[in-house]
Design an enzyme around this catalytic site. Structure first.
Site, PDB file in Angstrom:
ATOM      1  CG  ASP A 478      -8.658   0.558  -3.312  1.00  0.00           C
ATOM      2  OD1 ASP A 478      -7.412   0.534  -3.313  1.00  0.00           O
ATOM      3  OD2 ASP A 478      -9.345  -0.361  -2.851  1.00  0.00           O
ATOM      4  CD  GLU A 548      -4.043  -2.812  -5.078  1.00  0.00           C
ATOM      5  OE1 GLU A 548      -3.435  -2.008  -4.369  1.00  0.00           O
ATOM      6  OE2 GLU A 548      -5.079  -3.411  -4.723  1.00  0.00           O
TER       7      GLU A 548
END
Length: 900
Positions: A478, A548
């Site tokens: 992330d 994702e």
């Protein structure tokens, strides 16, 4: 425990050690390209070079043992009250296998497991026999979570100050500690503490009570002569036109003696053989690099290339490499490698994409996760990779370096499935890491932390770099790695692996070291309607590389719900369902349920809910993959979050923990077919889509038909096709025609010259559009302000089926082949038919199953032939006693014996 579950979760004991003399026949002429003389090179009398310490382990909590490591690792210590197990295993997995905990994945049993016993260390103990103490004898640990002290034959050989880090790999010389005959090994494993860089599942599912402490990867003996060999890899450099390749063979040799050693490194790749002399000082390690400049045999013409399975064959070559000392094989390594070249690029819009062997590839993948207790068997891993190939996916993303062995990576090599491994966001958020983090760089901040993580990184790259399936190394998830850390990676990678690109993060960020990532991670992670993927232009829609994403929950068929939930909690949806969702924002089905009720009508029972859920799963997942394919080349990749589940749950899965495919599975399979016709939910157009650009279209015809709720044809159109476009092209506009009925049915078929359908696609469309509330978007989804209305499907007129099924023997992989024919005998279409091959004793599906298609719809009087393939080891009863069960939206269910 039922037999199907046992086949994937039981452990195999009693493998034993390898015994005997290894005789190696190898052509060893310098630089020869054909076998020359083939002298026999005798292995040391100890025989096996690499011996797994897999079986005959015992386990016990340190708090329950009144002895120290010296005593525990002595020959006369009693383990009468200990738990037998095998390795690799976590502590919790071993306790479950021993019946200490029962059915931990059922209901909320997992929550009742007390975490207190896992706050302290646990002992692992085993014994092994040696006929002799080899000069290069070493003990190797591929993964320990998290710290360990290690004892052998009453002596400590390592402590937990040095043995720490989930992803470190440790090789300990035990030549001075081992003895001929029986040896006793004891490992005291300490659990991860807050702030440790351990493995984890983030918000995907509950935290395992033991936090996966244990010997989670393989433990083995390196039994070599004076010289050992490790970190063997073959790098390939492919010519621009793909007609030639130069190979580089790398290996690290170590001299385990106090004398100077001269020897030869002998290699063979099929009929190509080569050799290199070496000289090692006492105790010296040396990196050898064999190139085509000095070894013409490493220059290949017309090599068979390794391709992703959607583009070609994943050809593999065998390498047999021997470190020879005084005419004897001191060590030997055998591996497979692929000749292929990977590169990345930025398209005109600034999005990163990837090329394999010079060809652009649209990444179509799913996110992998290991079993919650890291207890996947080889059989279950293989079954799941079969599913990946069956789905038409070309990529699996591993957020983390998953796998208790190389099995997952070996199968990906063999099947032609690209892998995208890298670090997890487990270390980037304070709640999961357990200590303060930086909002840009996560939790790897201090020099000590950077040093540990860099060492773990290097160990993982060395361990896995031999696998051609890996196409990129992901440095973070992330967030970005801290610049000092990323620079460390950049400095060591040219020596570790110069053949693959690096990706600094899976989110849209700009690094001081490497520049923009060129990928995105902007959601959604919860339900969005099919139109989202076509109309969204600022978040997760079909542009760029979405690393994702997905339409949120995928509740499984009702059969799986019954396996994971108690009868009293099956309906209505309650807190037990929520326990089997994700964590935090994802511990609820409320957003999904709101959309399902609005679009398909409320459910009165769990069967109705599950049936409607499969419809919603199918249309939502199909649209995502189709939209990214249609939007090439601006779209460069999409990874469905997720592929599988760590335990039985309701979120993020194309198939569940029992290997039951859901509606999303077959929606994805339809979308990822090599060629087909696609409906664009954004502008009501029809596209020709070629996931395989080599698939010929000349001589085919696109047939477009639209039907109303009464199965009356509203529109028909036939369009001849040609081969003069690469990936996708709009061929028809349907416009307002799709709104002439409350629900209409769109049947799309690609017909060959004989009017046989080579591809088909079937859509149900509402006269009301789904309207997104873009202004209310969050990081994890965009709400829907107005929903499409499919409630008229609840009044769909019934029809009847004629179903036949039979077993047609076995295929080349020893799978049962089952042929089915389903015919709609009525004058109304049969909507969304579900087919299951079932053991009538257990009333459960026989899994895993590779079924051509499912959740199919048939026009009036139409019939469809399908095939299913099921492993011959599946099920408790003979296949002839299985039955085909079928049901559908507007048909009466039934079953057909396979033995008929």
């Amino acid at each position: 425990m039922d037999s199907q579950r046992f086949s994937f979760h039981s452990r195999t004991l009693g493998t034993g050690f390898l015994i005997g003399l290894v005789m190696i026949v190898l052509g060893c002429g310098q630089n020869s390209s054909e076998p020359g003389s083939t002298p026999e090179i005798a292995a040391p009398a100890s025989s096996a070079f690499h011996v797994l310490l897999e079986d005959h382990w015992m386990l016990r909590a340190a708090a329950d043992v009144e002895a120290d490591g010296a005593a525990i690792s002595s020959a006369d210590f009693s383990t009468e009250q200990w738990y037998p197990t095998s390795v690799p295993t976590t502590v919790l997995a071993a306790l479950v296998d021993n019946g200490h905990f029962t059915e931990p994945y059922f209901a909320d049993n997992l929550a009742s497991i007390d975490t207190e016993p896992f706050q302290g260390p646990w002992w692992y103990r085993t014994t092994f026999e040696l006929d002799a103490v080899d000069e290069g004898l070493a003990l190797v640990f591929d993964g320990i979570n998290y710290r360990a002290s290690i004892w052998l034959n009453g002596r400590q050989i390592a402590d937990d100050e040095d043995i720490l880090g989930s992803f470190r790999q440790f090789e300990l010389s035990i030549r001075d500690h081992a003895q001929p005959g029986r040896n006793v090994l004891a490992v005291e494993v300490h659990p991860p503490r807050p702030g440790d860089f351990t493995l984890g599942f983030v918000d995907w599912n509950p935290v395992p009570p033991d936090r996966n402490m244990g010997l989670w990867r393989q433990v083995w003996l390196r039994r070599t002569g004076a010289v050992s060999m490790k970190d063997v890899v073959v790098h390939t450099d492919l010519s621009d036109d793909g007609t030639a390749a130069e190979l580089t063979v790398l290996a690290t040799l170590s001299n385990h003696t106090d004398r100077q050693i001269q020897g030869r490194l002998l290699g063979r790749i099929e009929k190509l053989s080569f050799e290199q002399t070496y000289e090692l000082a006492p105790g010296q390690s040396q990196d050898l690099r064999l190139t085509a400049d000095h070894h013409p045999a490493l220059s290949m013409t017309s090599p068979r290339l390794w391709w992703p399975h959607t583009l070609g064959e994943p050809h593999l070559y065998p390498l047999d490499l021997i470190a020879e000392v005084d005419g004897t094989a001191s060590d030997r390594e055998q591996l497979r490698f692929g000749v292929r070249e990977v590169s990345d690029f930025f398209n005109a819009q600034g999005h990163r994409g990837y090329r394999i062997n010079g060809k652009d590839i649209l990444i179509r993948g799913g996110g992998w996760v290991d079993d919650l207790m890291l207890d996947d068997t080889d059989a279950k891993i293989e079954a799941q990779m079969d599913y990946v190939r069956h789905l038409g996916l070309n990529t699996v993303r591993l957020e983390g370096f998953w796998g208790s062995s190389r099995k997952l990576y070996d199968i990906a090599d063999e099947y032609g499935i690209l892998l995208m491994p890298g670090w997890s966001c487990q270390w980037e958020w304070q709640e999961y890491l357990g200590k303060p983090v930086d909002e840009t760089y996560g939790g790897v901040l201090t020099e000590q932390d950077i040093d540990l993580v860099t060492r773990m990184w290097a160990d993982q790259v060395r361990w896995l770099r031999r696998h051609p399936s890996i196409f990129v190394w992901v440095l973070a998830s992330d967030l970005l790695p801290k610049p000092d850390l990323e620079q460390r990676y950049a400095d060591i990678m040219p020596a570790l692996d110069p053949t693959r690109p690096l990706l600094a993060a899976c989110s849209d960020r700009k690094s001081e070291v490497s520049g923009p990532t060129g990928v995105k991670m902007n959601g959604p992670y919860d339900y969005v309607p099919p139109a989202y993927w076509y109309v969204n232009r600022d978040r997760g829609g079909a542009f760029g590389f979405n690393t994702e994403t997905g339409p949120g929950p995928q509740p499984p068929p009702v059969e799986s719900l019954r396996r994971m939930l108690p009868e009293e909690h099956l309906w209505p949806i309650d807190e037990m369902w929520e326990y089997h969702c994700g964590r935090h924002e994802f511990n609820t089905l409320k957003r999904y349920e709101k959309a399902l009720n609005a679009r398909y009508g409320p459910s009165s029972d769990v069967e109705t809910f599950s049936r409607k859920a499969q419809v919603a799963n199918y249309e939502a997942m199909r649209a995502m993959f189709e939209a990214f394919a249609v939007r090439r080349p601006e779209a460069t990749g999409v990874v469905q979050w997720m592929l599988n589940s760590a335990w039985p749950e309701l979120y993020w899965q194309l198939y569940d923990h029992y290997l039951m495919p859901n509606g999303a599975f077959y929606g994805a399979r339809r979308a990822n077919a090599s060629v087909g016709l696609v409906f664009d939910y954004g502008d009501a157009t029809v596209w020709v889509q070629r996931n395989d650009p080599e698939h010929a279209l000349a001589g085919t015809t696109a047939q477009i038909r639209l039907f109303d709720l009464q199965s009356r044809e509203l529109h028909r159109q036939s369009i001849p096709l040609t081969d003069d476009f690469a990936h996708s092209q709009s061929i028809a506009e349907l416009g307002e025609q799709i709104k002439t009925s409350p629900v209409s049915f769109l049947d799309l078929r690609l017909l060959d010259a004989e009017d046989t359908a080579v591809a088909s696609n079937f859509y149900w469309l509402s006269s009301r559009d789904d309207v997104l509330d873009d202004a209310a978007s969050t990081w994890f989804y965009t709400p829907t302000a107005e929903f499409a209305d499919f409630t008229a499907l609840n009044d769909l007129a019934p029809t009847t089926l004629d179903v036949k099924a039979r077993i047609e023997g076995r295929d080349q992989d020893d799978r049962h082949q089952i042929a089915m024919e389903v015919k709609n005998t009525g004058d109304r279409l049969a909507f969304f038919l579900e087919l299951r091959i079932v053991d009538p004793d257990t009333d459960q599906s026989i899994l895993p199953v590779l079924l051509d298609d499912n959740y199919i719809s048939l026009l009036p009087r139409e019939s469809r032939r399908l095939k299913a393939r099921i492993p011959s080891t599946a099920g408790a009863r003979p296949a002839s006693e299985w039955v085909l069960r079928y049901t559908g939206w507007n048909v009466q269910g039934g079953e057909e014996p396979l033995g008929s």
